[in-house]
Write a protein that holds these residues in place. Structure first.
Motif, mmCIF file in Angstrom:
data_model
loop_
_atom_site.group_PDB
_atom_site.id
_atom_site.type_symbol
_atom_site.label_atom_id
_atom_site.label_comp_id
_atom_site.label_asym_id
_atom_site.label_seq_id
_atom_site.Cartn_x
_atom_site.Cartn_y
_atom_site.Cartn_z
ATOM 1 N N UNK A 139 0.835 -1.210 0.000
ATOM 2 C CA UNK A 139 0.000 0.000 0.000
ATOM 3 C C UNK A 139 0.870 1.260 0.000
ATOM 4 N N UNK A 140 0.417 2.288 -0.679
ATOM 5 C CA UNK A 140 1.077 3.585 -0.592
ATOM 6 C C UNK A 140 0.594 4.287 0.668
ATOM 7 N N UNK A 141 1.512 4.917 1.407
ATOM 8 C CA UNK A 141 1.166 5.535 2.672
ATOM 9 C C UNK A 141 1.740 6.946 2.744
ATOM 10 N N UNK A 142 1.108 7.767 3.561
ATOM 11 C CA UNK A 142 1.613 9.097 3.878
ATOM 12 C C UNK A 142 2.199 9.081 5.278
ATOM 13 N N UNK A 157 -2.038 5.848 9.632
ATOM 14 C CA UNK A 157 -1.909 4.863 10.702
ATOM 15 C C UNK A 157 -1.560 3.506 10.080
ATOM 16 N N UNK A 158 -0.446 2.915 10.521
ATOM 17 C CA UNK A 158 -0.031 1.611 10.005
ATOM 18 C C UNK A 158 -0.617 0.465 10.811
ATOM 19 N N UNK A 159 -0.510 0.546 12.140
ATOM 20 C CA UNK A 159 -0.958 -0.579 12.960
ATOM 21 C C UNK A 159 -1.368 -0.091 14.339
ATOM 22 N N UNK A 160 -2.065 -0.979 15.062
ATOM 23 C CA UNK A 160 -2.489 -0.705 16.431
ATOM 24 C C UNK A 160 -1.661 -1.541 17.398
ATOM 25 N N UNK A 196 -2.261 -0.510 29.319
ATOM 26 C CA UNK A 196 -3.336 0.421 29.647
ATOM 27 C C UNK A 196 -4.310 0.699 28.514
ATOM 28 N N UNK A 197 -3.900 0.544 27.263
ATOM 29 C CA UNK A 197 -4.790 0.970 26.184
ATOM 30 C C UNK A 197 -4.328 0.403 24.851
ATOM 31 N N UNK A 198 -5.162 0.642 23.832
ATOM 32 C CA UNK A 198 -4.809 0.323 22.453
ATOM 33 C C UNK A 198 -4.470 1.630 21.749
ATOM 34 N N UNK A 199 -3.297 1.680 21.109
ATOM 35 C CA UNK A 199 -2.802 2.916 20.514
ATOM 36 C C UNK A 199 -2.473 2.702 19.038
ATOM 37 N N UNK A 200 -2.467 3.788 18.280
ATOM 38 C CA UNK A 200 -2.197 3.738 16.849
ATOM 39 C C UNK A 200 -0.809 4.287 16.560
ATOM 40 N N UNK A 201 -0.098 3.674 15.613
ATOM 41 C CA UNK A 201 1.260 4.085 15.253
ATOM 42 C C UNK A 201 1.274 4.518 13.791
ATOM 43 N N UNK A 202 1.867 5.674 13.535
ATOM 44 C CA UNK A 202 1.882 6.253 12.191
ATOM 45 C C UNK A 202 3.090 5.768 11.382
ATOM 46 N N UNK A 203 3.017 5.986 10.055
ATOM 47 C CA UNK A 203 4.102 5.581 9.163
ATOM 48 C C UNK A 203 5.352 6.425 9.398
ATOM 49 N N UNK A 204 5.193 7.697 9.659
ATOM 50 C CA UNK A 204 6.336 8.554 9.935
ATOM 51 C C UNK A 204 6.945 9.207 8.707
ATOM 52 N N UNK A 237 3.990 8.876 19.704
ATOM 53 C CA UNK A 237 3.511 8.582 18.356
ATOM 54 C C UNK A 237 1.995 8.432 18.288
ATOM 55 N N UNK A 238 1.302 8.697 19.376
ATOM 56 C CA UNK A 238 -0.144 8.501 19.409
ATOM 57 C C UNK A 238 -0.849 9.537 18.545
ATOM 58 N N UNK A 239 -1.745 9.052 17.707
ATOM 59 C CA UNK A 239 -2.529 9.949 16.868
ATOM 60 C C UNK A 239 -3.943 10.110 17.417
#
Length: 435
Positions: free
Chosen positions: A132-135, A139-142, A147-155, A377-379
């Motif tokens: 996939x093309x990403x910016x 968000x790539x993965x969770x 404590x929680x579920x967080x999202x990580x960006x491509x960067x 890195x949290x969005x």
């Protein structure tokens, strides 16, 4: 047994951190959770905690030093006379992206360290598929922590050339999870952490399934997990699926027992509804649903205001933040507010009025928690209601995002709206607090 204290990765774009000041001296006794030193990143100054009880030894860096992420800074030892930590040149190198040439070249996206006590992160689900093309802000993965579920960006912009872990796997902090390439890969790779002999994904093989909305846009996550039990018996599901399951009285464990592939998504709830043995858990009435409000500020001017307040009034920056939050409650009596960063918490007593000089530390139970996640890195986040209302601060492309989460019984609708509106106004225009 000595415990290494390393420079944590507090954001996906962070390669190093600057030690602002040491809060403990070599030889000092420390307890797990004590603040050892302050680190300055591109966006904030944060405290780093001791990972264990013991004595601070082997301090390898001083105030003002820039330390690469992962380098050993000091040790927590059993006695004050233990051997020093390794010299910076002896620090263990970062793990290689791959032991063979099957992994495309590119920038590794690593498992971030979101707290000193975190050694691994559980990859819940993929939101992008290999190829996939990403910016940079996609968000790539969770990731699921304690404590929680967080999202990580491509960067960065590019193509997702390789995924190096599957949903349901624990990935050590700092290990590569994905590769983002500047060029479109000819053969995208999808592999498991346990895969010691990774091979390029077959171009003729169908890509991992992605749930689509009627408009054809991805609405949930890429399912790469098998139907086998997950580590620790945890049920993997997207935050939206978890929330809807709770609201509708559906038991996700029934899907897991039936061998339905995890992580679960909103579309899987229909399967759960049609299962003969699916049973509904008690559902709270609609009026008792948790409240979640988000405000976005065009700018975060608190840091500059706190610097001014510290230089002219000798005010603690966290006391200023607690004062802003406590006053935003609009209560006629004093209130206690806790400031929390990476598990380290300090509670402040906020008196009636707008005087920040009257804010003082206390051990009383807080009526509000401010969880400062800036510089990570949290969005976005959706942690649900806790025993105390929580205001979470995260970076936003527009400046600053503020999320209020609480139970309906803790704050009624008008009080919740007033709290987040007043607090957001103070973060964007701190001088309004003095007017």
């Amino acid at each position: 047994m000595p415990h290494d204290v390393t420079m944590p990765q507090l954001g996906m774009a962070q390669d190093a951190g600057k030690i602002v000041s040491w809060l403990k001296a070599p030889g000092d006794p420390v307890s797990k959770g004590d603040a050892l030193f302050e680190v300055e990143t591109d966006k904030a100054v944060m405290e780093v905690e001791a990972p264990a009880d013991g004595f601070l030894t082997g301090v390898s860096y001083g105030e003002g030093d820039d330390v690469p992420v992962g380098n050993v800074i000091a040790r927590i030892s059993d006695s004050a006379e233990d051997d020093p930590a390794p010299a910076p040149s002896q620090a263990a190198p970062a793990p290689p992206v791959a032991a063979d040439d099957t992994i495309p070249e590119g920038h590794p996206v690593t498992m971030p360290q979101l707290g000193m006590a975190q050694d691994t992160g559980l990859l819940v689900s993929w939101l992008k598929a290999p190829g996939d093309q990403v910016s940079a802000d996609d968000i790539l993965f969770e990731v699921e922590t304690d404590k929680s579920t967080m999202e990580v960006e491509a960067g960065r912009d590019g193509w997702l050339a390789a995924t190096l872990a599957e949903a349901g796997e624990e990935v050590p902090v700092g290990d590569p999870v994905a590769i983002v390439s500047g060029n479109k890969p000819d053969a995208p790779v999808a592999r498991s952490v346990k895969d010691t002999e990774a091979k390029p994904a077959e171009t003729s093989a169908p890509p991992p399934s992605v749930h689509k909305s009627p408009a054809g846009q991805p609405t949930e996550t890429v399912a790469l997990a098998a139907a086998s039990p997950n580590p620790g018996g945890r049920i993997l599901a997207s935050p939206k699926a978890r929330r809807l399951a709770i609201e509708q009285g559906l038991d996700l464990a029934s899907l897991a027992e039936a061998g339905h592939p995890q992580p679960f998504h909103v579309a899987d709830l229909e399967v759960l509804r049609n299962m003969p043995r699916a049973t509904a858990a008690p559902v709270a009435p609609p009026s008792e649903a948790p409240r979640r409000l988000t405000a976005v500020c065009s700018a975060d001017r608190l840091s500059a205001f706190s610097l001014w307040a510290g230089e002219t009034r000798a005010l603690n920056p966290d006391a200023v933040l607690a004062g802003f939050a406590g006053t935003s409650f609009g209560r006629a009596d004093a209130v206690c507010v806790a400031i929390e960063r990476f598990g380290n918490r300090q509670t402040y007593h906020v008196p009636v009025g707008r005087s920040l000089s009257g804010v003082s530390e206390t051990d009383d139970d807080p009526a509000l928690i401010v969880r400062d996640l800036r510089g990570t890195s949290l969005a976005s986040l959706n942690m649900g209601a806790e025993t105390t209302p929580v205001l979470s601060l995260t970076d936003d492309r527009a400046g600053l995002a503020i999320t209020l989460e609480c139970a309906a019984a803790q704050l009624d609708a008008s009080d919740a709206i007033q709290l987040i509106t007043e607090f957001a106004g103070r973060m964007e225009q701190p001088l309004r607090h003095l007017l």
